[in-house]
Design a protein around this motif. Structure first.
Motif, mmCIF file in Angstrom:
data_model
loop_
_atom_site.group_PDB
_atom_site.id
_atom_site.type_symbol
_atom_site.label_atom_id
_atom_site.label_comp_id
_atom_site.label_asym_id
_atom_site.label_seq_id
_atom_site.Cartn_x
_atom_site.Cartn_y
_atom_site.Cartn_z
ATOM 1 N N ALA A 2 0.987 -1.228 -0.103
ATOM 2 C CA ALA A 2 -0.083 0.061 -0.130
ATOM 3 C C ALA A 2 0.819 1.126 -0.035
ATOM 4 O O ALA A 2 0.441 2.128 -0.626
ATOM 5 C CB ALA A 2 -1.206 -0.018 1.206
ATOM 6 N N LYS A 3 2.035 1.213 0.696
ATOM 7 C CA LYS A 3 3.144 2.283 0.685
ATOM 8 C C LYS A 3 3.360 2.667 -0.529
ATOM 9 O O LYS A 3 3.695 3.831 -1.234
ATOM 10 C CB LYS A 3 4.135 2.140 1.605
ATOM 11 C CG LYS A 3 3.714 2.111 3.050
ATOM 12 C CD LYS A 3 4.831 1.799 4.102
ATOM 13 C CE LYS A 3 4.403 1.874 5.519
ATOM 14 N NZ LYS A 3 5.514 1.791 6.448
ATOM 15 N N GLU A 4 3.884 1.412 -1.517
ATOM 16 C CA GLU A 4 4.245 2.029 -2.900
ATOM 17 C C GLU A 4 3.297 2.350 -3.873
ATOM 18 O O GLU A 4 3.418 3.225 -4.608
ATOM 19 C CB GLU A 4 4.836 0.569 -3.691
ATOM 20 C CG GLU A 4 6.023 -0.245 -3.031
ATOM 21 C CD GLU A 4 5.592 -1.030 -1.770
ATOM 22 O OE1 GLU A 4 4.559 -1.497 -1.700
ATOM 23 O OE2 GLU A 4 6.676 -1.601 -1.050
ATOM 24 N N ALA A 6 0.740 4.530 -2.746
ATOM 25 C CA ALA A 6 0.557 5.673 -2.248
ATOM 26 C C ALA A 6 1.628 6.472 -2.877
ATOM 27 O O ALA A 6 1.319 7.865 -3.079
ATOM 28 C CB ALA A 6 0.474 5.704 -0.685
ATOM 29 N N ALA A 7 2.842 6.046 -2.772
ATOM 30 C CA ALA A 7 4.133 6.830 -3.151
ATOM 31 C C ALA A 7 3.901 7.119 -4.816
ATOM 32 O O ALA A 7 4.083 8.300 -5.373
ATOM 33 C CB ALA A 7 5.203 6.004 -3.011
ATOM 34 N N MET A 8 3.345 6.025 -5.526
ATOM 35 C CA MET A 8 3.308 6.269 -6.980
ATOM 36 C C MET A 8 2.002 7.349 -7.494
ATOM 37 O O MET A 8 2.179 8.104 -8.386
ATOM 38 C CB MET A 8 2.736 5.028 -7.602
ATOM 39 C CG MET A 8 4.010 4.212 -7.975
ATOM 40 S SD MET A 8 5.195 5.042 -8.915
ATOM 41 C CE MET A 8 4.866 4.296 -10.316
ATOM 42 N N LEU A 9 1.055 7.362 -6.410
ATOM 43 C CA LEU A 9 -0.055 8.215 -6.673
ATOM 44 C C LEU A 9 0.518 9.504 -6.258
ATOM 45 O O LEU A 9 0.060 10.709 -6.982
ATOM 46 C CB LEU A 9 -1.379 8.027 -5.667
ATOM 47 C CG LEU A 9 -2.059 6.784 -6.100
ATOM 48 C CD1 LEU A 9 -3.398 6.544 -4.932
ATOM 49 C CD2 LEU A 9 -2.547 6.917 -7.334
ATOM 50 N N TYR A 10 1.321 9.704 -5.357
ATOM 51 C CA TYR A 10 1.955 11.221 -4.926
ATOM 52 C C TYR A 10 2.760 11.643 -6.194
ATOM 53 O O TYR A 10 2.734 12.557 -6.720
ATOM 54 C CB TYR A 10 2.923 11.034 -3.906
ATOM 55 C CG TYR A 10 1.965 11.216 -2.750
ATOM 56 C CD1 TYR A 10 1.062 12.385 -2.350
ATOM 57 C CD2 TYR A 10 2.136 10.283 -1.451
ATOM 58 C CE1 TYR A 10 0.368 12.427 -1.110
ATOM 59 C CE2 TYR A 10 1.329 10.361 -0.455
ATOM 60 C CZ TYR A 10 0.481 11.401 -0.186
ATOM 61 O OH TYR A 10 -0.394 11.390 0.910
ATOM 62 N N VAL A 11 3.576 10.770 -6.851
ATOM 63 C CA VAL A 11 4.517 10.989 -8.040
ATOM 64 C C VAL A 11 3.458 11.534 -9.220
ATOM 65 O O VAL A 11 3.807 12.513 -9.814
ATOM 66 C CB VAL A 11 5.294 9.754 -8.303
ATOM 67 C CG1 VAL A 11 5.902 9.995 -9.664
ATOM 68 C CG2 VAL A 11 6.271 9.541 -7.267
ATOM 69 N N PHE A 12 2.489 10.800 -9.409
ATOM 70 C CA PHE A 12 1.594 11.037 -10.778
ATOM 71 C C PHE A 12 0.928 12.322 -10.366
ATOM 72 O O PHE A 12 0.782 13.291 -11.072
ATOM 73 C CB PHE A 12 0.526 9.818 -10.829
ATOM 74 C CG PHE A 12 0.867 8.941 -11.519
ATOM 75 C CD1 PHE A 12 2.151 8.908 -12.670
ATOM 76 C CD2 PHE A 12 0.696 7.317 -11.095
ATOM 77 C CE1 PHE A 12 2.470 7.680 -13.351
ATOM 78 C CE2 PHE A 12 1.192 6.571 -11.738
ATOM 79 C CZ PHE A 12 2.223 6.365 -12.953
ATOM 80 N N ALA A 13 0.388 12.705 -9.123
ATOM 81 C CA ALA A 13 -0.136 13.881 -8.897
ATOM 82 C C ALA A 13 0.969 15.024 -8.972
ATOM 83 O O ALA A 13 0.708 16.011 -9.409
ATOM 84 C CB ALA A 13 -0.601 13.763 -7.274
#
Length: 65
Positions: A2-4, A6-13
């Motif tokens: 789940a951390k990965e 969430a990290a990918m979502l932050y990068v895409f955002a």
């Protein structure tokens, strides 16, 4: 896992926000303000109105030579 995600979502955002910022800058940035004002006349010989008036004045004036 789940951390990965969430990290990918932050990068895409972040990438999306940067893309929007660049597009807005290109649409409304300082370069657009100058071109919206129209073409500036730098010298009298670049001004078509001035050249037209000059031609009319020379036709009205008799030859002085």
């Amino acid at each position: 896992m789940a951390k990965e995600v969430a990290a990918m979502l932050y990068v895409f955002a972040l990438i999306g926000a940067l893309t929007i910022a660049v597009l807005l800058w290109r649409a409304f940035g300082p370069d657009r303000i100058d071109t919206a004002a129209g073409r500036r006349v730098i010298a009298p010989d670049d001004d078509p109105e001035f050249l037209r008036k000059l031609g009319e004045q020379s036709k009205k004036r008799p030859e002085e030579e």
